[in-house]
Design a protein around this motif. Structure first.
Motif, PDB file in Angstrom:
ATOM      1  N   THR A  89      -5.394 -24.145  -1.281  1.00 49.80           N
ATOM      2  CA  THR A  89      -5.647 -24.707  -2.607  1.00 49.80           C
ATOM      3  C   THR A  89      -4.813 -25.963  -2.851  1.00 49.80           C
ATOM      4  OG1 THR A  89      -3.921 -23.415  -3.702  1.00 49.80           O
ATOM      5  CG2 THR A  89      -6.132 -22.418  -3.573  1.00 49.80           C
ATOM      6  N   GLY A  90      -5.314 -26.813  -3.717  1.00 51.12           N
ATOM      7  CA  GLY A  90      -4.576 -28.008  -4.125  1.00 51.12           C
ATOM      8  C   GLY A  90      -3.287 -27.644  -4.837  1.00 51.12           C
ATOM      9  N   LEU A  91      -3.298 -26.553  -5.595  1.00 46.95           N
ATOM     10  CA  LEU A  91      -2.093 -26.111  -6.289  1.00 46.95           C
ATOM     11  C   LEU A  91      -0.993 -25.773  -5.296  1.00 46.95           C
ATOM     12  CD1 LEU A  91      -0.601 -25.322  -8.886  1.00 46.95           C
ATOM     13  CD2 LEU A  91      -1.732 -23.063  -8.729  1.00 46.95           C
ATOM     14  N   LEU A  92      -1.335 -25.073  -4.232  1.00 50.57           N
ATOM     15  CA  LEU A  92      -0.337 -24.747  -3.208  1.00 50.57           C
ATOM     16  C   LEU A  92       0.198 -26.017  -2.560  1.00 50.57           C
ATOM     17  CD1 LEU A  92       1.254 -22.696  -1.545  1.00 50.57           C
ATOM     18  CD2 LEU A  92      -0.712 -22.567   0.008  1.00 50.57           C
ATOM     19  N   LYS A  93      -0.693 -26.934  -2.223  1.00 47.06           N
ATOM     20  CA  LYS A  93      -0.267 -28.196  -1.600  1.00 47.06           C
ATOM     21  C   LYS A  93       0.642 -28.979  -2.522  1.00 47.06           C
ATOM     22  CE  LYS A  93      -0.517 -31.666   1.429  1.00 47.06           C
ATOM     23  NZ  LYS A  93       0.511 -32.600   1.066  1.00 47.06           N
ATOM     24  N   ALA A  94       0.284 -29.072  -3.791  1.00 48.70           N
ATOM     25  CA  ALA A  94       1.111 -29.813  -4.751  1.00 48.70           C
ATOM     26  C   ALA A  94       2.498 -29.178  -4.876  1.00 48.70           C
ATOM     27  CB  ALA A  94       0.420 -29.874  -6.112  1.00 48.70           C
ATOM     28  N   PHE A  95       2.567 -27.860  -4.870  1.00 53.25           N
ATOM     29  CA  PHE A  95       3.863 -27.175  -4.938  1.00 53.25           C
ATOM     30  C   PHE A  95       4.686 -27.463  -3.685  1.00 53.25           C
ATOM     31  CE2 PHE A  95       6.557 -23.531  -3.919  1.00 53.25           C
ATOM     32  CZ  PHE A  95       7.331 -23.451  -5.071  1.00 53.25           C
ATOM     33  N   LEU A  96       4.084 -27.288  -2.523  1.00 51.15           N
ATOM     34  CA  LEU A  96       4.814 -27.500  -1.269  1.00 51.15           C
ATOM     35  C   LEU A  96       5.227 -28.957  -1.091  1.00 51.15           C
ATOM     36  CD1 LEU A  96       2.831 -25.126   1.115  1.00 51.15           C
ATOM     37  CD2 LEU A  96       5.106 -24.749   0.119  1.00 51.15           C
ATOM     38  N   ASP A  97       4.505 -29.884  -1.709  1.00 54.85           N
ATOM     39  CA  ASP A  97       4.907 -31.294  -1.686  1.00 54.85           C
ATOM     40  C   ASP A  97       6.233 -31.529  -2.406  1.00 54.85           C
ATOM     41  OD1 ASP A  97       2.754 -32.135  -0.180  1.00 54.85           O
ATOM     42  OD2 ASP A  97       1.622 -32.947  -1.885  1.00 54.85           O
ATOM     43  N   GLY A  98       6.693 -30.542  -3.144  1.00 52.67           N
ATOM     44  CA  GLY A  98       7.984 -30.648  -3.820  1.00 52.67           C
ATOM     45  C   GLY A  98       9.167 -30.575  -2.872  1.00 52.67           C
ATOM     46  N   TYR A  99       8.921 -30.160  -1.633  1.00 58.15           N
ATOM     47  CA  TYR A  99       9.989 -30.125  -0.634  1.00 58.15           C
ATOM     48  C   TYR A  99      10.112 -31.474   0.050  1.00 58.15           C
ATOM     49  CZ  TYR A  99      10.161 -25.044  -0.930  1.00 58.15           C
ATOM     50  OH  TYR A  99      10.303 -23.764  -1.374  1.00 58.15           O
ATOM     51  N   GLY A 100      11.322 -31.817   0.393  1.00 58.85           N
ATOM     52  CA  GLY A 100      11.545 -32.971   1.255  1.00 58.85           C
ATOM     53  C   GLY A 100      11.268 -32.571   2.685  1.00 58.85           C
ATOM     54  N   PRO A 101      11.511 -33.493   3.618  1.00 58.15           N
ATOM     55  CA  PRO A 101      11.303 -33.159   5.032  1.00 58.15           C
ATOM     56  C   PRO A 101      12.101 -31.914   5.417  1.00 58.15           C
ATOM     57  CG  PRO A 101      11.793 -35.492   4.768  1.00 58.15           C
ATOM     58  CD  PRO A 101      12.014 -34.839   3.427  1.00 58.15           C
TER      59      PRO A 101
END
Length: 183
Positions: A89-101
């Protein structure tokens, strides 16, 4: 969000945009099964992204930041998503994008996807596994893929996957090293 202050446990991250979904129920059941097989204490903690959705793109997002920290401090993280448009889901991707490398560096992660059709069962391997590996998670060779028709039999499906994926090796993975466990 007080439950999110607890770290070092089994954490289930549910990427379904609908709260109290079948994906959540399956993920919590699978998390309990994997934790028990690895000898990890329970009960675990669940992060329901549907509840955090209003904050994901907000300037002030204390609950999202707390959830990111909780997931990054897990002893075992189960990341669950329904298959939407042949991916997570886009929601999961948007959340995980909150992490840095390497934001999940060394964290053992069980990727779990729920799909309506066997045609989409590969979405976890094709899309979710590479995303988690990019974040530095220790991931098994294959995602746990559950068909909607298997949701009444999560324990049997999880046990079969556990035995086939050698996910037990996740428990022995050294912290801070990216590793893909081969089946």
């Amino acid at each position: 969000m007080s439950a999110l202050a607890d770290t070092g446990r089994v954490v289930t991250l549910v990427g379904n945009p609908r709260p109290a979904s079948r994906t959540r129920a399956a993920a919590e059941a699978a998390a309990g099964i994997v934790a028990r097989r690895l000898g990890l204490p329970g009960p675990g903690v669940t992060i329901e992204l549907a509840d955090l959705a209003p904050q994901v793109f907000a300037a002030e997002r204390p609950d999202v930041d707390a959830a990111l920290a909780l997931a990054a401090g897990a002893r075992l993280l189960v990341v669950a998503t329904p298959v939407y448009k042949a991916s997570y889901t886009g929601l999961l991707k948007a959340f995980l994008d909150g992490y840095g490398p390497r934001g999940l560096d060394g964290i053992p992660v069980v990727p779990l996807v729920v799909s309506a059709s066997p045609v989409h069962a590969h979405a976890g391997d094709a899309h979710l596994l590479p995303l988690l590996a990019e974040l530095g998670a220790v991931v098994p060779a294959s995602a746990l893929a559950l068909l909607e028709s298997e949701l009444g039999h999560v324990e049997a499906a999880t046990d079969r996957w556990f035995d086939a994926s050698w996910v037990h090796e996740l428990a022995a993975a050294p912290g801070g090293q990216r590793q893909v466990v081969q089946a």
